[in-house]
Motif scaffolding. Structure first.
Motif, short mmCIF file in Angstrom:
data_model
loop_
_atom_site.label_atom_id
_atom_site.label_comp_id
_atom_site.label_asym_id
_atom_site.label_seq_id
_atom_site.Cartn_x
_atom_site.Cartn_y
_atom_site.Cartn_z
N UNK A 1 33.20 46.19 53.25
CA UNK A 1 33.74 44.97 52.66
C UNK A 1 35.19 44.76 53.07
N UNK A 2 35.75 43.67 52.61
CA UNK A 2 37.16 43.37 52.92
C UNK A 2 37.83 42.77 51.70
N UNK A 3 39.04 43.21 51.42
CA UNK A 3 39.88 42.54 50.42
C UNK A 3 41.00 41.83 51.16
N UNK A 4 41.30 40.62 50.73
CA UNK A 4 42.48 39.95 51.26
C UNK A 4 43.54 39.95 50.17
N UNK A 5 44.72 40.43 50.53
CA UNK A 5 45.77 40.66 49.54
C UNK A 5 47.03 39.95 49.99
N UNK B 1 34.90 45.23 43.44
CA UNK B 1 34.07 45.31 44.65
C UNK B 1 33.10 46.48 44.55
N UNK B 2 33.64 47.63 44.12
CA UNK B 2 32.81 48.84 43.99
C UNK B 2 31.64 48.60 43.05
N UNK B 3 31.91 48.03 41.89
CA UNK B 3 30.84 47.79 40.90
C UNK B 3 29.76 46.87 41.47
N UNK B 4 30.15 45.91 42.30
CA UNK B 4 29.19 44.95 42.85
C UNK B 4 28.26 45.60 43.88
N UNK B 5 28.58 46.81 44.34
CA UNK B 5 27.76 47.47 45.38
C UNK B 5 26.65 48.32 44.78
N UNK B 6 26.73 48.64 43.49
CA UNK B 6 25.66 49.39 42.83
C UNK B 6 25.55 50.85 43.20
#
Lengths: 142, 142, 142
Positions: free
Chosen positions: A7-11, A28-33
């Motif tokens: 994934x990517x975060x834009x900061x 993000x982590x939680x959304x990956x299961x």
């Protein structure tokens, strides 16, 4: 079975200094299961960096920023590479002294951070552009 | 299916300073046929280290080398461990301030480096021996 | 087939400084039965850190400790965050300059460390509490 996610975060920090992204990473982590695994964050820049630091006392972060300003000051007489601005070379040095990448273990779907640990992008430029943080996760579904 | 690969690069810098290995790492990566994954580089030494830094301006690298020479100078009066040469203790300190290991995400068969990022071995000794960089790759075939 | 393991080491240094844990890590690794893989150590604290350093000469470690005491001294006048003790802010800075996390490749059941490399917890507080080091291992059975 082990699997991987990217994934990517834009900061975009509003100013130089430590900019906390713990909640964004957790979301993000939680959304990956993934229940158990290894998370890696990678900063795709050489004038911003990564750091895990105390997230309780704001004064501690300010002292940390002041330390890096002292040790790698904006002083054109110290550097030959000045054509990208007087904050450019200190930015590279402060990046070299901190981290480009962080690995964090994951258990029960959460990062195994200590009680006072937060994840920060350490922005070193005075007019921060948007920064790209790549995330790589390997692990097993929860 | 996830699989892993292990390799080694042998690197011999001609002098102290930043020695770019991006192309060598990329060549090894391409030969493994992995499309998506996690690459880790490990420097098996305590007087040379790893760093991701700007690979455009040579002056930036020289300023960075000068910074580390200033902050951890060759000055026997500062150290008690002098029997391996006056560049030995500064080498350990400069290694401690930079990285022994780097992780880099891989996508579409390539490292997800930023536009200006290069991978460097930071050689700290004046008569550099051959350095061993271990590579570990985990990922899925392209 | 690739699998992962998670563990924890509890480490209590008797004083500030470099505290070697190579044997403890190796013992844990051997008990997991993994032949080839990737080991990651994560320090869940912001006033202690991780470092791979020369494990032969004790004087080299003392010089390294002295360097960090010089560069980030206990001097209340330098910091605003002083309410947790005069060794607290230097501890955060020394942690930021070293590592929160280390990845090490594993081959034939052993860490691929160089001849002189040891793994250290770098304790920065004068009255060290017990530290928690998380271990994550991914690899194939031997």
């Amino acid at each position: 079975m082990l699997q991987q996610k990217i994934g990517t975060l834009h900061v975009r920090a509003s100013a130089p200094g430590l900019y906390e992204i713990t909640d964004d990473v957790e979301r993000w982590l939680l959304s990956q299961g993934i229940g158990e695994g290894l998370l890696m964050l990678f900063c795709a820049h050489t004038s911003a960096s990564m750091l895990i630091q105390e997230n309780a006392a704001r004064a501690a972060r300010q002292d940390l920023e002041a330390f890096f300003a002292r040790i790698a000051p904006e002083d054109r007489s110290l550097y030959t590479h000045n054509d990208e601005g007087s904050d450019d070379m200190p930015a590279h040095i402060r990046s070299a002294l901190t981290q480009t990448q962080l690995s964090i273990p994951v258990q029960n779907g959460r990062m195994m951070l200590g009680t006072w640990q937060g994840i920060y992008v350490f922005e070193h430029r005075r007019e921060p552009p948007t920064r790209r943080i790549a995330l790589h996760l390997i692990g097993e579904l929860a």
